[in-house]
Design an enzyme around this catalytic site. Structure first.
Site, mmCIF file in Angstrom:
data_model
loop_
_atom_site.group_PDB
_atom_site.id
_atom_site.type_symbol
_atom_site.label_atom_id
_atom_site.label_comp_id
_atom_site.label_asym_id
_atom_site.label_seq_id
_atom_site.Cartn_x
_atom_site.Cartn_y
_atom_site.Cartn_z
ATOM 1 N N LYS A 193 1.047 -1.146 0.039
ATOM 2 C CA LYS A 193 0.010 -0.008 -0.067
ATOM 3 C C LYS A 193 0.837 1.228 -0.035
ATOM 4 C CE LYS A 193 -4.636 0.526 0.119
ATOM 5 N NZ LYS A 193 -5.510 -0.619 0.036
HETATM 6 N N1 GLU Z 1 -7.126 -0.344 -2.934
HETATM 7 C C1 GLU Z 1 -7.786 -1.228 -3.674
HETATM 8 C C2 GLU Z 1 -7.876 -2.149 -2.356
HETATM 9 O O1 GLU Z 1 -7.725 -2.007 -1.101
HETATM 10 C C3 GLU Z 1 -7.304 -2.058 -4.630
HETATM 11 C C4 GLU Z 1 -6.076 -2.401 -4.768
HETATM 12 C C5 GLU Z 1 -5.619 -2.883 -6.318
HETATM 13 O O2 GLU Z 1 -6.371 -2.794 -7.038
HETATM 14 O O3 GLU Z 1 -4.418 -3.318 -6.334
HETATM 15 O O4 GLU Z 1 -8.043 -3.398 -2.296
#
Ligand code: GLU
Length: 432
Positions: free
Chosen positions: A122
């Site tokens: 993240k």
């Molecule tokens: N931000 C989204 C999540 O929390 C998607 C992450 C992604 O698509 O890599 O799952």
């Protein structure tokens, strides 16, 4: 095997770097599942902290040329065992290392639960994007991309949208990365505009996926979605799409909210006019076909399905006893505290935990990455059909484990993810 990590009650404990409520929640959820599944102590300690974290500070120049602000940015890769790491980038004024690390850890379990070949990551920048002009947002994004350039890449770590970011931000990241390496690399991010190789249906995938899962849960509980009632907290990408897809099943959406207000109408809100209003005004406030209520009141409304799709830490020991839904379908990451989980379980509320509930987003991100690396685009029907198959498969695996072991759905989902990562770690072994 002996661990070299100091016991947690001694000074300079390793947790200190990440000591925030959200990271504590992610760690404690993990430790709870690890204990129940009898996870090896050494493996447990390896999974308890992110493998790589990067904290950068960098200048953000405002449109007023002489105005420069120092901002903080993060990228955290939790586990590098499973393949490249994957996870969104969040722009929010409260972003910190603990929050980003918690979100990275949840991405690991989410990807493993879905059988995606990724570890969790993240990123984030501590800034309120609503206060930035479009050129400011672009400059911020390009500089942040350069700061984390060494960490990301199509075989290393693939960012995607999260709270406060969108397809346009992904396009700027892709462009900045591509300029550095000298050729177009669209597979470095997912959630891009379709013209740059974005997957059809990626934007709606999280909300759509959540409703695929709500349908599974409703069938399991013998609840007819037609005529059922739902409440949705958050009217961003996830909440809005979830409300739209749920309304298509004939479910009455009796309340929705965003940062500006909550709107309640027991006869059911009209999604078309609500979306039109938000597109025109930018926020829910001012919508006339319903009464205004607070976010706190909204969570406690009588309904069949409650969808928290906004911030973390919304359902806690303070309000869990007053939550009245039959299905709690988590679109947000980390909306429910562990104390609340215990209360909800006791009250027989069926929880679709975040790592399952919102996994549709990263699943279609995976499809996007696959399509980019193969240079072959799928149709929307193909994407949705595969998404449905993968989510219902994960739902059934989680439900079966929950029933077999007599545990709640969150713990079952975590165990599914953790077991897969643990198995991969064991077969890879330790170097040297
Ligand atoms: N931000 C989204 C999540 O929390 C998607 C992450 C992604 O698509 O890599 O799952």
């Amino acid at each position: 095997m002996k661990t070299s990590i100091r016991p947690f009650d001694q000074p300079l404990e390793p947790r200190a770097e990440w000591d925030t409520p959200m990271f504590n929640l992610a760690q404690n959820q993990f430790l709870h599942a690890a204990e129940l599944m009898g996870l090896d102590e050494n493996l447990r300690d390896r999974l308890l902290f992110p493998q790589r974290t990067m904290l950068v500070s960098f200048p953000c120049r405002r449109d007023q040329y002489s105005e420069v602000e120092t901002v903080f940015g993060y990228r955290v890769q939790h586990i590098l065992t499973m393949g490249p790491t994957k996870g969104g980038i969040r722009y929010h004024e409260d972003v910190n290392l603990g929050e980003v690390s918690a979100l990275a850890m949840w991405m690991t379990w989410k990807c493993a639960l879905m059988h995606l070949p990724f570890g969790g990551a993240k990123g984030g920048v501590r800034i309120d994007p609503s206060k930035l002009s479009r050129p400011e947002l672009q400059r911020l994004t390009r500089r942040y991309t350069l700061e984390i350039f060494d960490m990301i890449g199509p075989d290393r770590d693939i960012p995607a949208p999260d709270m406060g970011t969108n397809a346009q931000v992904m396009a700027w990241i892709m462009d900045t990365y591509s300029l550095q390496v000298g050729h177009a690399v669209n597979e470095v991010v997912t959630g891009k505009p379709v013209v740059l190789g974005g997957a059809q249906g990626r934007e709606e995938a999280t909300g759509r996926g959540l409703i695929y899962l709500v349908k599974e849960a409703a069938d399991h509980l013998q609840l007819d979605l037609k005529g059922a009632t739902a409440v949705v907290q958050g009217f961003g990408n996830v909440g809005r799409n979830a409300a739209i897809y749920l309304a298509e099943h004939g479910t009455r959406i009796v309340a929705v909210s965003d940062v500006s207000t909550g709107i309640y109408n027991p006869r059911g809100l009209n999604m078309v006019s609500l979306v039109e209003h938000v597109e025109r005004e930018g926020v829910l406030k001012g919508y006339s076909d319903g009464e205004e209520i607070s976010n706190a009141e909204l969570l406690e409304l009588d309904c069949d399905i409650l969808i928290p799709a906004a911030l973390q830490n919304q359902i806690t020991e303070d309000n869990a006893a007053r939550i009245k839904c039959r299905i709690l379908a988590e679109g947000a990451n980390g909306p429910t505290s562990m104390e609340a989980d215990a209360i909800l379980a006791e009250r027989g509320i069926f929880v679709l935990p975040d790592i399952l509930g919102n996994a549709g987003g990263v699943t279609v991100s995976y499809f996007e990455w696959v399509q980019n690396t193969q240079e072959f685009a799928w149709s929307l029907e193909e994407t949705n059909e595969r998404l449905h198959r993968m989510l219902t498969g994960a739902f059934q695996r989680t439900l079966q484990r929950s029933q077999r072991d007599g545990i709640d759905m969150r713990t079952a989902a975590l165990m599914e993810g953790i077991a897969r990562v643990a198995e991969a770690k064991l077969v890879r072994g330790i170097f040297p």
